[in-house]
Design an enzyme around this catalytic site. Structure first.
Site, short mmCIF file in Angstrom:
data_model
loop_
_atom_site.label_atom_id
_atom_site.label_comp_id
_atom_site.label_asym_id
_atom_site.label_seq_id
_atom_site.Cartn_x
_atom_site.Cartn_y
_atom_site.Cartn_z
N ASP A 165 0.85 -1.19 0.00
CA ASP A 165 0.00 0.00 0.00
C ASP A 165 0.89 1.24 0.00
OD1 ASP A 165 -2.39 -1.45 -0.03
OD2 ASP A 165 -2.39 -1.67 2.14
N LYS B 46 0.22 -8.11 -2.42
CA LYS B 46 -1.09 -7.55 -2.79
C LYS B 46 -0.87 -6.15 -3.34
CE LYS B 46 -4.51 -5.98 0.15
NZ LYS B 46 -5.24 -4.81 -0.39
N ASP C 87 -6.04 -6.42 -5.81
CA ASP C 87 -7.23 -6.17 -4.99
C ASP C 87 -8.09 -5.07 -5.62
OD1 ASP C 87 -8.98 -6.40 -2.90
OD2 ASP C 87 -7.70 -5.41 -1.42
N LEU C 88 -8.79 -5.42 -6.69
CA LEU C 88 -9.57 -4.43 -7.44
C LEU C 88 -10.91 -4.12 -6.80
CD1 LEU C 88 -8.94 -5.47 -11.17
CD2 LEU C 88 -7.95 -3.55 -9.91
N LYS C 89 -11.38 -4.98 -5.90
CA LYS C 89 -12.67 -4.76 -5.21
C LYS C 89 -13.75 -4.34 -6.22
CE LYS C 89 -11.01 -3.63 -0.58
NZ LYS C 89 -9.61 -4.02 -0.56
N ILE D 219 -21.16 -3.25 -13.38
CA ILE D 219 -22.04 -4.12 -14.16
C ILE D 219 -21.22 -5.33 -14.63
CG2 ILE D 219 -23.55 -2.24 -14.90
CD1 ILE D 219 -22.11 -2.41 -17.66
N ASN E 51 -20.57 -6.84 -17.38
CA ASN E 51 -19.69 -6.69 -18.54
C ASN E 51 -18.38 -5.99 -18.17
OD1 ASN E 51 -19.27 -6.84 -21.50
ND2 ASN E 51 -19.29 -4.61 -21.31
N THR F 82 -13.21 -5.59 6.98
CA THR F 82 -12.89 -5.88 8.38
C THR F 82 -13.04 -4.67 9.29
OG1 THR F 82 -10.55 -5.47 7.93
CG2 THR F 82 -11.29 -7.75 7.84
N GLY G 103 -0.04 -5.80 6.05
CA GLY G 103 0.45 -4.58 5.41
C GLY G 103 1.43 -3.83 6.28
#
Ligand code: C5P
Length: 231
Positions: free
Chosen positions: A12, A34, A61-63, A67, A69, A119, A209
């Site tokens: 990060d 990550k 980690d795109l979270k 939609i 597509n 979390t 992290g």
């Protein structure tokens, strides 16, 4: 699995030099990183290609919460970069999770993980957004939905890992962020636990992290995490 293979270090950072410095300082002691939205947005996907070229595994980690597509397109782009894990929000429902899983089929190494409840959220935070019940009930419900959609695993807090394991059975990946070293303040992690507690509860991987990356000696801090897992 060896403790080294269970530890994912979160890069990060907001610049490439800081990320490269951590990777260099950890050397062979860390095999799995990550990359989150901060680093990806700040420096672009080159950092991922560089990690993969060095033989590191990457959890991107795109979270994703979009939609179907658009989710599928992002998962294909992640797969093309060579990452091993990508995340999608289970609160987006079966449709977007299934789209992610389908898009990942072209990349045999790529695993789709569903986020349940972050979390840092408490029961009160869930009530604020109109979700009844406890975080643990919501985590369990979303984990079952993720399994139904074909996801390879879920992200869950150390304290939720046992409930998720019993809901999903032996094969699912369970990746737990929000870990703190023994004796360390849990910070903003409302449902934190130690690395060992997370693995004992059924996690397959932990994400750590700042306990490592902001330590005066990151390699020594990583060894503490590994020692906790091996104890
Ligand atoms: O707190 P720490 O620096 O160990 O966080 C590592 C990663 O764990 C972060 O990149 C974040 O995505 C995840 N995390 C989380 N929930 C939190 C805190 C961190 O999912 N409350």
């Amino acid at each position: 699995m060896e403790p080294t293979d269970q530890i994912i270090v979160a890069l990060d950072c907001d610049n490439r030099a800081a990320a490269d410095a951590i990777v260099e300082r950890l050397g062979d002691e860390c095999r799995f990183y990550k990359v989150g939205l901060e680093l990806l947005t700040a420096v672009g996907p080159d950092v991922i290609e560089h990690l993969v070229a060095q033989g590191k595994e990457v959890f991107l980690d795109l979270k994703l919460f979009e939609i179907p597509n658009s989710v599928a397109g992002a998962v294909r782009a992640a797969g093309a970069l060579g990452v091993s894990m990508v995340t999608v929000h289970s609160m987006g429902g079966v449709g977007i999770m299934a789209a992610a899983v389908d898009a990942a089929r072209d990349f045999p190494h790529l695993r789709v993980l569903a986020l349940t409840v972050v979390t840092s959220m408490s029961d009160g935070d869930l009530a604020d957004i109109g979700v009844g019940g406890s975080t643990q009930e919501q985590v369990r419900r979303l984990a079952q939905l993720a399994a139904k959609a074909g996801c390879h695993g879920v992200i869950a807090s150390p304290q939720d890992a046992a409930a998720v394991r019993s809901a999903l059975g032996a094969d699912a990946l369970i990746v737990t962020p929000g870990v703190a070293l023994p004796g360390e303040s849990p910070g903003e992690h409302a449902r934190s636990g130690t690395p060992r507690a997370a693995i004992t509860a059924g996690a397959t991987h932990i994400v750590v992290g700042r306990s490592v990356t902001r330590a005066p000696d990151p390699a020594a801090a990583l060894r503490l995490v590994r020692a906790d897992l091996g104890s």
